[in-house]
Write an enzyme that holds these catalytic residues in place. Structure first.
Site, PDB file in Angstrom:
ATOM      1  N   CYS A  22      -1.923  31.149 -12.274  1.00 14.92           N
ATOM      2  CA  CYS A  22      -0.926  30.644 -13.227  1.00 14.92           C
ATOM      3  C   CYS A  22      -0.694  29.139 -13.037  1.00 14.92           C
ATOM      4  O   CYS A  22      -0.267  28.697 -11.965  1.00 14.92           O
ATOM      5  CB  CYS A  22       0.384  31.415 -13.052  1.00 14.92           C
ATOM      6  SG  CYS A  22       1.800  30.669 -13.870  1.00 14.92           S
ATOM      7  N   GLY A  23      -0.978  28.357 -14.080  1.00 14.58           N
ATOM      8  CA  GLY A  23      -0.792  26.915 -14.006  1.00 14.58           C
ATOM      9  C   GLY A  23       0.646  26.506 -13.769  1.00 14.58           C
ATOM     10  O   GLY A  23       0.927  25.551 -13.028  1.00 14.58           O
ATOM     11  N   HIS A  24       1.592  27.214 -14.381  1.00 14.47           N
ATOM     12  CA  HIS A  24       3.006  26.873 -14.209  1.00 14.47           C
ATOM     13  C   HIS A  24       3.474  27.193 -12.790  1.00 14.47           C
ATOM     14  O   HIS A  24       4.348  26.519 -12.251  1.00 14.47           O
ATOM     15  CB  HIS A  24       3.842  27.621 -15.241  1.00 14.47           C
ATOM     16  CG  HIS A  24       3.458  27.299 -16.648  1.00 14.47           C
ATOM     17  ND1 HIS A  24       3.453  26.024 -17.148  1.00 14.47           N
ATOM     18  CD2 HIS A  24       3.024  28.088 -17.662  1.00 14.47           C
ATOM     19  CE1 HIS A  24       3.059  26.039 -18.404  1.00 14.47           C
ATOM     20  NE2 HIS A  24       2.781  27.275 -18.738  1.00 14.47           N
ATOM     21  N   CYS A  25       2.891  28.221 -12.191  1.00 12.23           N
ATOM     22  CA  CYS A  25       3.205  28.537 -10.794  1.00 12.23           C
ATOM     23  C   CYS A  25       2.722  27.420  -9.873  1.00 12.23           C
ATOM     24  O   CYS A  25       3.418  27.032  -8.923  1.00 12.23           O
ATOM     25  CB  CYS A  25       2.559  29.863 -10.378  1.00 12.23           C
ATOM     26  SG  CYS A  25       3.054  31.279 -11.377  1.00 12.23           S
TER      27      CYS A  25
END
Length: 500
Positions: free
Chosen positions: A63-66
């Site tokens: 996950c990029g946002h993670c």
């Protein structure tokens, strides 16, 4: 995505993902050991039993946002570990098989999801604060103190009541009795959403009747009428008042982080939702805003919420709805069941007329759909929103349908397995194996799609089952043979598989 209210949860998650991606780009060097506890299903219960207050991030490595949140979360954990008492931050890899039940139990439907666990996990609340280190620290320090702070002076009132945020104050002649007890109980329940205070002297407050003795609740807000008083202390009534009064008549969605909490609340409320997207830099902004605000005010209390979105901040929403910037100024209305109505290239004077036509039932719903493929020769047939009902519900066939996302790793892993299933059952004219990109097509309300891949089986006689079995080819084939119905012969039924 899913039917009813779930569609707006997913919209909110999508918008929140954009907010997270817009946070600080600063990074911190990785510390050894990490200040963030690493938990999994084997030590989760034991760990939360040791902490009266714990924050847990459920994440996925892909996950990029993670990844964006990781250095901020680590920095905040390091700072909060020195707080008195220490505030503990933890994380769980929800992508690991061992932790999937844990994530499901805690309502994880997207990444990253943060939860606040109080009283050894007996009280669980969503984390609804900022995603930068300083914001996380400030927010969590408030969360570990009293749910409602006593205001004893004008100076404290100025310090507590942020003019740019919603703040709720209870005025009580004495700090006891049913009204005060209900207020403090609700403050504890809603503390992750709002800041609360209480006082015995209304003269200390910056706005409103200073002579009131209470009991009364005064909600301060940075929009509309700036404050509202309320005197019904029944818990349901008081909570309902706060939820309604804390949403602007017209929610603004731009890159100002102060507006983001109201955007999340807008998408999470149960009203029908009207969204107007325009370029805030254009000269026509004021004309649109005044006409739109007038319409919103005229429909206050009528179960319709209104949002004005800047194109530059709305990429995620445009992707979700399948819209193009060339269609702006654009207005869209979505009901709780996912049904949508759209008018592109809008003029200010058309707003009120268009909404009146919707209320009169004279508008045609908009469907987000890819084109029906001209050629559909692969073993697994491609279904789009325009063709789903014909293939799944009206074909008289037994259909295994996968809802997938192009970026989903589990979907990519499943693809060759479904190909194998389709090839194995190719000679069975009663069976269709199909797939639909659920990010590019509207999902009908009959299906609950809250993650990828999600699979459903629709029998020839219309029985609809969510597939929750194993993921081998043999698992799928055994399930289909066990649950399929005999096909009633008809011209459409005989030809549908050949057409696909």
């Amino acid at each position: 995505m899913a039917n009813s209210f779930g569609v707006w949860i997913w919209s909110a998650l999508l918008i929140f993902a954009f907010i997270a991606s817009a946070s600080s780009d600063e990074s911190v060097a990785e510390e050894t050991p990490s200040a963030v506890l690493t938990l999994d299903a084997s030590n989760f219960s034991e760990t939360i039993a040791k902490h009266p207050f714990l924050v847990v991030e459920f994440y996925a490595p892909w996950c990029g946002h993670c990844k964006k949140l990781e250095p901020e979360y680590e920095k905040a954990a390091s700072i909060l570990s020195k707080h008195d008492p220490p505030i503990v931050l933890a994380k769980v890899n929800a992508n690991e098989e061992i932790n999937k039940d844990l994530a499901s139990t805690h309502g994880v439907r997207g990444f990253p999801t943060l939860k606040i666990l109080r009283n050894e996990g007996k009280n669980i609340q969503d984390y609804k604060g900022p995603r930068d280190a300083d914001g996380i620290v400030e927010y969590l320090k408030k969360q570990v103190g009293p749910a409602s702070a006593e205001i004893k002076s004008s100076e404290e009132a100025v310090n507590f009541i942020d003019e740019k945020k919603v703040f709720i104050v209870g005025v009580f002649p004495e700090y006891s009795g049913e009204e005060f007890d209900n207020f403090t109980e609700l403050a504890e329940k809603l503390r992750s959403d709002y800041d609360f205070g209480h006082t015995s002297d209304a003269k200390l407050l910056p706005r409103g009747d200073t002579a009131v003795k209470g009991p009364i609740v005064r909600l301060f807000k940075p929009f509309d009428e700036l404050f509202v008083d309320f005197q019904d202390f029944h818990l349901d009534a008081l909570e309902g008042f706060i939820e309604v009064a804390s949403i602007p008549i017209l929610t603004i969605f731009d890159k100002d982080p102060l507006n983001h909490p109201y955007v999340i609340k807008f998408f999470n409320n149960q009203n029908a939702k009207v969204l107007l997207f325009i370029h805030f830099s254009e000269q026509y902004l004021d004309s649109f805003k005044s006409k739109y605000l007038e319409v919103a005010e005229n429909h206050k209390g009528k179960k319709i919420s209104f949002l004005l979105g800047d194109i530059k901040a709305s990429e995620g929403a445009f992707q979700y709805f399948g819209l193009e910037e060339s269609q702006t100024p654009l207005i869209i209305l979505q009901e709780n069941d996912g049904k949508k109505y759209l008018k592109p290239n809008l003029e200010p004077d058309q707003i009120a007329t268009w909404l009146r036509e919707y209320l009169d039932g004279s508008l045609t719903p908009f469907i987000k759909s890819e084109p029906i493929p001209e050629f559909n020769n692969e073993p697994v047939k491609v279904v789009v929103a325009y063709s789903l009902r014909d293939v799944v519900f009206n074909s008289g066939k037994n259909v295994l349908l996968e809802f997938y996302a192009p970026w989903c790793g589990h979907c990519k892993k499943l693809a060759p397995i479904l190909d194998e299933v389709a090839v194995s059952l190719h000679d069975d004219a009663d069976v269709i194996i199909a797939k639909m990109d659920a990010t590019a097509n509207d999902v009908p309300s009959e299906f609950q799609v809250q993650g990828y891949p999600t699979l459903y089986f629709s029998s020839a006689t219309g029985k609809l089952l969510e597939y929750e079995g194993g993921r081998t080819a043999d698992d799928f084939i055994d399930f289909i043979k066990k649950n399929k119905d005999s096909v009633v012969e008809s011209t459409q039924s005989d030809s549908i598989k050949d057409e696909l």
